[in-house]
Each structure stands twice: as C-alpha cells, then as structure tokens.
Design an enzyme around this catalytic site. Structure first.
Site, mmCIF file in Angstrom:
data_model
loop_
_atom_site.group_PDB
_atom_site.id
_atom_site.type_symbol
_atom_site.label_atom_id
_atom_site.label_comp_id
_atom_site.label_asym_id
_atom_site.label_seq_id
_atom_site.Cartn_x
_atom_site.Cartn_y
_atom_site.Cartn_z
ATOM 1 N N CYS A 2 0.876 -1.162 0.000
ATOM 2 C CA CYS A 2 0.000 0.000 0.000
ATOM 3 C C CYS A 2 0.908 1.205 0.000
ATOM 4 C CB CYS A 2 -0.848 0.058 1.276
ATOM 5 S SG CYS A 2 -2.122 -1.219 1.366
ATOM 6 N N GLY A 28 -0.418 0.288 -5.018
ATOM 7 C CA GLY A 28 -1.764 -0.259 -4.816
ATOM 8 C C GLY A 28 -2.754 0.397 -5.743
ATOM 9 N N ASN A 102 0.242 1.065 5.960
ATOM 10 C CA ASN A 102 0.942 0.213 4.997
ATOM 11 C C ASN A 102 1.658 -0.863 5.793
ATOM 12 O OD1 ASN A 102 4.020 0.588 3.087
ATOM 13 N ND2 ASN A 102 2.416 -0.920 2.836
ATOM 14 N N GLY A 103 1.386 -2.121 5.443
ATOM 15 C CA GLY A 103 2.039 -3.229 6.142
ATOM 16 C C GLY A 103 1.031 -4.298 6.489
ATOM 17 N N TYR A 242 11.684 -5.165 -6.198
ATOM 18 C CA TYR A 242 10.546 -5.078 -7.104
ATOM 19 C C TYR A 242 9.610 -3.896 -6.844
ATOM 20 C CZ TYR A 242 5.862 -6.089 -8.888
ATOM 21 O OH TYR A 242 4.642 -5.982 -9.487
#
Ligand code: AMP
Length: 469
Positions: A2, A28, A102-103, A242
């Site tokens: 995210c 996202g 985020n996570g 990535y």
C-alpha cells in the site's frame, strides 16, 4: 503493499496529497482515499479504483483544509471492498481519528478476539482497524498517549499515518519493515511511503521515520518520541527488488542504483558460472535497471527485446482462456529482428510462481531466439511474506516446488540463474562498489543481512507469524 501520504499546514493539502498518491499508485491500485482536516472536523473520501478515478471531476474541491492523509490500497489482509478502503475514519472517545496503514500485522487474530470480548465492534475486515480499538480501550484521552500505549501491542509490519483534529501523526514499526519518509515544503511537513512522492510536489526529503519512532507536528514543529527501544532494522529488501519506484531513495541510494548494482553483481556471478550470450535484455519494466548493470558487467550489448504496451490496464489481468496468449503479446511484444538467431540473456527482477518467466521464454523462442538464458536479479523466493508483500502461498512458490533443473525445464529456458543473497545484500547496502567487480565475486555478508528482512529468500522471519496468519 500500500502507499501512504500526508501533509500539514498547506492550503492545497488535498491537491498535493492527490499528486503524492498518484505517484505512489504503483503500491496499490485497488482503492484510494483522503482524510482532510478543515479546522472544524475531519472529512473522509475513499473509493474503489485508481486515484485519478476516485478523485475525478471536482471531488477535491469538496475537501478544503490545511492537513491531509491519504492511502492507496493493495489488499494483503482483509478482502477487497469499499469497507476496507482507507483512510479508515472513526468517532472515538478520543475524538475523530483517521488512519492510513501500509504493512501487515501478524497478531491481529489474538488482538481482535480480545478486543471483541471487551465489546469492540469491528466495521472492516482489514487488520488496520485494530489500532483504533486499542487506542479507544487504552484509557488515555490524548491520542498521542493512547498511541504510545497501544503501538507496542502490535506485532508485524506497519507504517501508519493518523489524523486527529489539528494533528498528523506518523509511526513506524520497531523493525522498520515498511518504509516511511519525512519531507519539508515551506512550512509544511510531509510524510510518504517513498521519497518519489515527496519530491514530486517540490518538497525536500528530510529523513526517514525511524523504526520504533512516533512523529507528529505540533504548532508547525516536528516532534518525536520513541515507543520501542532502538534495534537493528529489518527493512524489506523486496522494496528494492521489485516494489519501490526506481527514482525513490532508500538509505541514500536510488532504487534504480541498487537494481543496477544487483545486475552488476549478477554479472560477476554469471561470469563465474561461464554463462555466454550475444546480448542482455530486461523484462520491462521491472528487469530493465538490473539488465543494464548486467550488460555493463558482462561487457555485452544491452538491447530492448520487448515493447511494453502501457495501456493494457487491469482489464487484461484475467482474460478469457482463448485470448490469453494473444493478450500476453499485447502487453509485451517481442522485437523479432533483435532476437532472431541470437542467444538472449534475459533479466527479470524476481521469479515467484514462474508463470511470467515461462511466458517470456516462450515468447523469445517463438521470435526465433537461438537460446534463452533466464537470470533473476534476486535469489529464489522460498517463503511467503507475512509483512505486506503479496508473494504467493508456500505451495505456489516455484523454487520450493521444483529443483533448479526442473524449474529451468518448466520455463523452457536453456539456463536459469539467480543472484545470491550476499550479492543482493551488497547491492542494497548503499555502499559504493568498485567499478570492476571480480569474477565470481561473492562478497562476505559482514552482517549486512541483519539490516534487511530476507525471510522470502529463505532468511529468518524477524517477527514470528502467529497461528492463523
Ligand atoms: P511469477 O509469474 O509469479 O513468477 O511472477 C514474477 C513476476 O511478477 C516478476 O516479473 C515480477 O516483476 C513480478 N512480481 C514479483 N513480485 C510480485 C508481487 N508481489 N506482485 C505482483 N507482481 C510481482
């Protein structure tokens, strides 16, 4: 997976957050949202889809205010639905609170059970809501005090942005698994998952939020407090492999630079393995930077062999069986005269299920390649991620299911090679590497691996995933 963005003290808060979120769109694409403080209260808007669609046609004008936090979502915990779109906004005993996360938390199941037994009613299936209930039950009246008491109860990976009336608060988990950076633009403070989102709005990158640090803005000043003791970090190395954008900086080095070094170190390892090719190319876009470094290291020409169509969008993700092959070519079209009759060394950032590599090799062979050697700018992916990267489940991981030789045959390549874990660590370390890397350079780890989470590459999980996760 995210992205989060926040800004204080700016009359263009919503518009700048929109631009920041747009820049973080790669993190996202499922939903997007903003929470804006207009001095009277917090207004929240979130919807399914891309940032540009959710905030199309004048929606931003309805969000006046001088502070904002925003979120783009890719679901790794909880389903894909509007109820899980963030920021999540609540009216609590502490007043209104909005949260963007985020996570992935690894102890949600236990926490949720305990909170529900005390009367908490969860309104989403996302793990991110847990922190709000912990705050509400903390017995504290001040959101900062509530957070200081609640954050240590969480396990796993989290970069959070909170908004309460008059305040924006940021927090990062004690191991710094997911990224979070601070920026400055005039009187405004900014927070973002990646530096590219700070720079896009013309702001200056100040520093990272430290692992275990709680940061907030009070009367224009940045304040900070630790909620967990200082430890060696376990940054997610897959951000560099990535996920992150190439123009973002991690530990003072661009992601593009790290990927280029991954390529050069891969070249040193390939030379030691006696790999020969006519040209080097990357799988667009994720393999390009490493392919450039690899070509340089092998002193071979770098030639694009695929034309990527950037307009295919999500509608082509689950095509009908009959047109599947066709759509693969629509997305990545081989450039035949570069490929025909040549031995192509093709570089991608990672191999997870092996489906992409298989398609790539097949496409190159069909275009007349004499031989195709597949090389990955990361080690074999051996374990799932519990901290927010959407890597397949254990049984889908190709490198786990098959031996290297069986996998080579499965993807149809004439050779299959991976960058070693030490090579990856060195590339991501931010260290200046010598121009000429020795053949077969296998650098010592020198404890470097301890700064990163390498669980997906067979390393140790820095936080034990609990049952049910
Ligand atoms: P696979 O076909 O499963 O082997 O996927 C590998 C390809 O997907 C590589 O080209 C990567 O660039 C890309 N990739 C790697 N990790 C992820 C991820 N977590 N989500 C989506 N794509 C990924």
């Amino acid at each position: 997976m995210c992205g989060i963005f926040g800004i204080t003290d700016n009359k263009e808060a919503a518009r700048l957050s929109y631009i920041g979120l747009f820049t973080l769109q790669h993190r996202g694409q499922e939903s997007a949202g903003l929470a804006v403080d207009d001095g009277r209260g917090i207004n929240c808007r979130a919807g399914m889809g891309l940032v540009g669609d959710v905030f199309a046609g004048g929606t931003l004008e309805d969000l006046p205010g001088r502070a904002a936090i925003g979120h783009v979502r890719y679901s790794t915990a909880g389903g894909s639905s509007i109820g899980n779109a963030q920021p999540l906004c609540f009216n609590t005993a502490l007043g209104p609170v909005a949260v963007a996360h985020n996570g992935n938390l690894t102890n949600t199941a236990e926490l949720k059970k305990n909170l529900q037994s005390r009367g908490a009613i969860f309104r989403s299936t996302s793990d991110s809501e847990t922190i709000i209930h912990l705050m509400a039950f903390s017995g504290k009246r001040d959101p900062l005090a509530a957070l200081e008491k609640s954050l240590p109860k969480l396990a796993g990976a989290y970069s959070f942005l909170f908004m309460t009336p008059g305040r924006v608060i940021a927090a990062r988990d004690p191991l710094g698994i997911r990224p979070l950076v601070i920026g400055r633009l005039g009187r405004s403070w900014l927070f973002a998952s990646e530096t590219c989102a700070i720079e896009v709005v013309g702001a200056r990158v100040v520093r990272e939020v430290e692992p275990g640090e709680l940061v907030w803005v009070e009367r224009g000043r940045l304040r900070s407090k630790r909620f967990a003791p200082r430890r060696r970090p376990a940054r997610c190395v897959f951000e560099q492999v990535y996920f992150a954008r190439p123009d973002s900086f991690v530990m003072g080095k661009s992601v593009q630079g790290a990927r280029y070094e991954m390529g050069r170190l891969l070249a040193a390892e390939l030379r030691a393995a006696g790999v020969k090719a006519d040209l080097v190319s990357g799988v667009p876009d994720s393999g390009n930077s490493a392919a450039l470094g690899c070509a340089k290291g092998l002193r071979l020409p770098y030639r694009p062999v695929f034309m990527r169509n950037h307009y295919t969008g999500r509608s082509f993700i689950q095509p009908d069986q009959k047109i599947r092959e066709f759509t693969a070519r629509l997305k990545l079209a081989p450039i035949r005269d570069v490929i025909a009759g040549r031995t192509v060394l093709i570089i991608d950032d990672s191999l997870v299920r092996g489906t992409t590599s298989r398609k790539i090799v097949r496409s190159l062979k069909k275009a007349g390649a004499r031989k195709v050697i597949m090389a990955l700018a990361s080690p074999p992916v051996l374990s799932p991620c519990y901290y927010g990267i959407d890597i397949a489940s254990r049984k889908e991981l190709a490198a786990r299911r098959m031996s290297r030789e069986a996998l080579r045959r499965h993807i149809g390549a004439d050779g299959l090679h991976y960058l070693s874990v030490p090579g990856l660590m060195l590339a991501c370390s931010g260290k200046e590497l010598p121009e000429h890397l020795q053949e077969g350079m296998r650098p010592g780890l020198n404890g470097l691996e301890k700064d990163f989470c390498t669980a997906c590459f067979g390393g140790k999980y820095p936080v034990k995933p609990s049952k049910g996760e």
